[in-house]
Write an enzyme that holds these catalytic residues in place. Sequence first.
Site, PDB file in Angstrom:
ATOM      1  N   ASP A  22      12.478  44.892  22.642  1.00  0.00           N
ATOM      2  CA  ASP A  22      13.608  44.946  21.707  1.00  0.00           C
ATOM      3  C   ASP A  22      13.738  43.577  21.054  1.00  0.00           C
ATOM      4  O   ASP A  22      14.233  42.634  21.679  1.00  0.00           O
ATOM      5  CB  ASP A  22      14.899  45.322  22.454  1.00  0.00           C
ATOM      6  CG  ASP A  22      16.096  45.401  21.510  1.00  0.00           C
ATOM      7  OD1 ASP A  22      15.956  45.026  20.323  1.00  0.00           O
ATOM      8  OD2 ASP A  22      17.177  45.832  21.971  1.00  0.00           O
ATOM      9  N   HIS A 137      31.433  39.074  23.130  1.00  0.00           N
ATOM     10  CA  HIS A 137      31.254  40.225  22.230  1.00  0.00           C
ATOM     11  C   HIS A 137      31.678  41.552  22.847  1.00  0.00           C
ATOM     12  O   HIS A 137      31.811  42.548  22.141  1.00  0.00           O
ATOM     13  CB  HIS A 137      29.787  40.357  21.805  1.00  0.00           C
ATOM     14  CG  HIS A 137      29.287  39.198  21.009  1.00  0.00           C
ATOM     15  ND1 HIS A 137      29.902  38.796  19.838  1.00  0.00           N
ATOM     16  CD2 HIS A 137      28.247  38.347  21.204  1.00  0.00           C
ATOM     17  CE1 HIS A 137      29.246  37.743  19.349  1.00  0.00           C
ATOM     18  NE2 HIS A 137      28.248  37.450  20.158  1.00  0.00           N
ATOM     19  N   ASP A 174      30.788  29.124  20.011  1.00  0.00           N
ATOM     20  CA  ASP A 174      29.526  29.863  19.877  1.00  0.00           C
ATOM     21  C   ASP A 174      29.334  30.188  18.385  1.00  0.00           C
ATOM     22  O   ASP A 174      30.301  30.280  17.635  1.00  0.00           O
ATOM     23  CB  ASP A 174      29.645  31.158  20.686  1.00  0.00           C
ATOM     24  CG  ASP A 174      28.361  31.967  20.729  1.00  0.00           C
ATOM     25  OD1 ASP A 174      27.681  31.927  21.762  1.00  0.00           O
ATOM     26  OD2 ASP A 174      28.056  32.655  19.729  1.00  0.00           O
ATOM     27  N   HIS A 176      28.306  32.921  17.024  1.00  0.00           N
ATOM     28  CA  HIS A 176      28.644  34.292  16.665  1.00  0.00           C
ATOM     29  C   HIS A 176      30.151  34.506  16.778  1.00  0.00           C
ATOM     30  O   HIS A 176      30.814  33.842  17.582  1.00  0.00           O
ATOM     31  CB  HIS A 176      27.938  35.287  17.587  1.00  0.00           C
ATOM     32  CG  HIS A 176      26.437  35.180  17.546  1.00  0.00           C
ATOM     33  ND1 HIS A 176      25.732  34.419  18.446  1.00  0.00           N
ATOM     34  CD2 HIS A 176      25.535  35.724  16.697  1.00  0.00           C
ATOM     35  CE1 HIS A 176      24.438  34.513  18.172  1.00  0.00           C
ATOM     36  NE2 HIS A 176      24.288  35.290  17.103  1.00  0.00           N
ATOM     37  N   ASP A 267      24.530  28.209  20.713  1.00  0.00           N
ATOM     38  CA  ASP A 267      23.678  28.650  19.611  1.00  0.00           C
ATOM     39  C   ASP A 267      24.173  28.048  18.295  1.00  0.00           C
ATOM     40  O   ASP A 267      23.593  28.255  17.242  1.00  0.00           O
ATOM     41  CB  ASP A 267      23.613  30.185  19.541  1.00  0.00           C
ATOM     42  CG  ASP A 267      24.942  30.853  19.826  1.00  0.00           C
ATOM     43  OD1 ASP A 267      25.984  30.173  19.743  1.00  0.00           O
ATOM     44  OD2 ASP A 267      24.942  32.062  20.120  1.00  0.00           O
ATOM     45  N   TYR A 307      20.163  29.733  22.639  1.00  0.00           N
ATOM     46  CA  TYR A 307      18.848  30.357  22.843  1.00  0.00           C
ATOM     47  C   TYR A 307      17.681  29.421  22.605  1.00  0.00           C
ATOM     48  O   TYR A 307      16.534  29.812  22.764  1.00  0.00           O
ATOM     49  CB  TYR A 307      18.749  31.620  21.966  1.00  0.00           C
ATOM     50  CG  TYR A 307      19.944  32.509  22.215  1.00  0.00           C
ATOM     51  CD1 TYR A 307      20.023  33.279  23.377  1.00  0.00           C
ATOM     52  CD2 TYR A 307      21.054  32.489  21.357  1.00  0.00           C
ATOM     53  CE1 TYR A 307      21.161  34.025  23.660  1.00  0.00           C
ATOM     54  CE2 TYR A 307      22.187  33.236  21.635  1.00  0.00           C
ATOM     55  CZ  TYR A 307      22.232  33.996  22.788  1.00  0.00           C
ATOM     56  OH  TYR A 307      23.354  34.715  23.076  1.00  0.00           O
TER      57      TYR A 307
END
Length: 578
Positions: A22, A137, A174, A176, A267, A307
């Site tokens: 994925d 999330h 973060d 996101h 990130d 990451y």
Amino acid sequence: MKMGTALIYDEEMTKYKLLWVDPACKIEVPERLTVSHEALVRTGLTDRCVSIPVREATDADILLVHSEEYLEAVKKTPYMTLEDLKEFTLQYGDVYFHPNIYHCAKLAAGAALQLVDSVMTGKVRNGMALVRPPGHHSMRSAANGFCVFNNVAIAARYAKQKYGLKRVLIVDWDIHHGQGVQFCFEDDPSVLCFSWHRYEHQKFWPQLRESEYDNVGKEKGAGFNINVPWNKVGMENSDYLSVFCHVLLPVAYEFCPDLVLVCAGFDSAIGDPEGEMCATPDIFAHLTHLLMNLAGGRLCAVLEGGYNLTSLPQSVCQTVQTLLGDPLPQPANLSAPCTSALESLHCVRSAHRPYWSCLKHAGRTSTELLLRFSCHRFQSYHICGLMTDRYTRIKTTANFLQDADDDSDALTALSSLISLTEKMNKNEVIGCLHLGCSDMSGFLQAVFGLLLPLGYEYDPDLVLLVRMPDSEVHDSVWQQLTALLQSFAQGHTLVLMQEDEKACVGPTASCLLGDPAPPLERLQAALPEDVEAMERLRHKLQAAWKLLQTTGERATAASHFSIYIIGHTESLKSPALD
Ligand code: X5A
Ligand code: ZN
């Protein structure tokens, strides 16, 4: 005084991984945790922290945020076949399941709760939890974006329930959008949620309209959700600092939290394949430090994303090192915030203007100029090498304060200080900021809106902090100022106080040593004339000091254009005209 920094980590949380192909999930690897932990061990930071064991979050803990149906569904995953897991995963976005992930998700949430307990019971001052899976999330009934349970949201509810906290601040740095956190608290004024995120006008994952700056919260919670969308990649240290100085810090101090939780995703650092931003790992030392004097120093950082296996561990080390109270690194290459960042900043400030008095611009003319300010250049004294570590910092502080104490003449203390520093290398140049303000809120507003950005951009080698005899700065504000100014010059701060302020010498010294400044009482709105004077000054100095800007060039140009075409078009509702 509560001291110490907790570190929570358990190798067990490295024991799950993606079992199929994925592309969206392949970056979320166990090595994220191992490299971060190894870096902390290698740099000796783990030895300096208080190690706290993880625990599994209980059903009751998880149900503080998630639905029973969702919890029951996740509970079945350890017994699923690979095919079942794949299918189960399909109903959610950008996430994967593994037979051991339910166990790890309980440990991750439990780690956040252990951290809250350690800080709230006074076992430590602050701390960090290194966890997998991340949390911000995940939603009430859905896993999402590598997250299973919302670790920080659960921690916020738990802290409120168990310790009766009135206000919790969640800072999500973060890259996101922590939409799970936003959805959990959007109508709740007791939890102030801040998130900045790569947005690119809704082109970037999770591509939600709800991530926009105009999502300020709902009903009673209106004003308590702050979204800062980044509409371009490549944001740098100055963009991040600018948002802290001009939005987050003034609002956070006005909110006056009892506890600060950080969704600490890295990130947002350079080299990350998701964020594609350019902020360097040492910026996290500054972000951490700027939050460390809220809530009496009660700060819990919980790992989210990150990451790039090089910048992630470096950023984690910067964060932990700062939590431990070490001097901060000089912030690397600060330039002007970029136009896109300034546009976002301007939009966020405007959207929140109705809710926070620190963002309210005074509309009338001042009768008195209560805020005096001068910025001139003069010869200074390079003090590097004098205070290279905590021990010498303590000694120097003590000697200096002793001088000021024994000697009734403050000038004698000053000259002895100067002769001391004169022995050091000279010919460096620093600026001198003279700041006075009649009330506490106005003063703090000037600290965030003027002093911090100027300090960052100026990048001094030494901060000389002088408390004028008639300054009328409340002791607690003075302590905050002392603490905050250690962002600069690697903590090389010299404080001058007068004989009649003996009572404040101890508290000041403790701030210089890195103890948290005591929490301030909730702030009233600043005097309009103070705000007016500060705003005027900020505008005047903006041409020379780019970190003072809060509006993009394009936004300014657009307003001029609107003014120019009055009478010819429909664009009479331009913000410049009201
Ligand atoms: C915690 C976190 C990112 C998910 C990205 C999915 N999740 N494309 O950083
Ligand atoms: Zn992330």
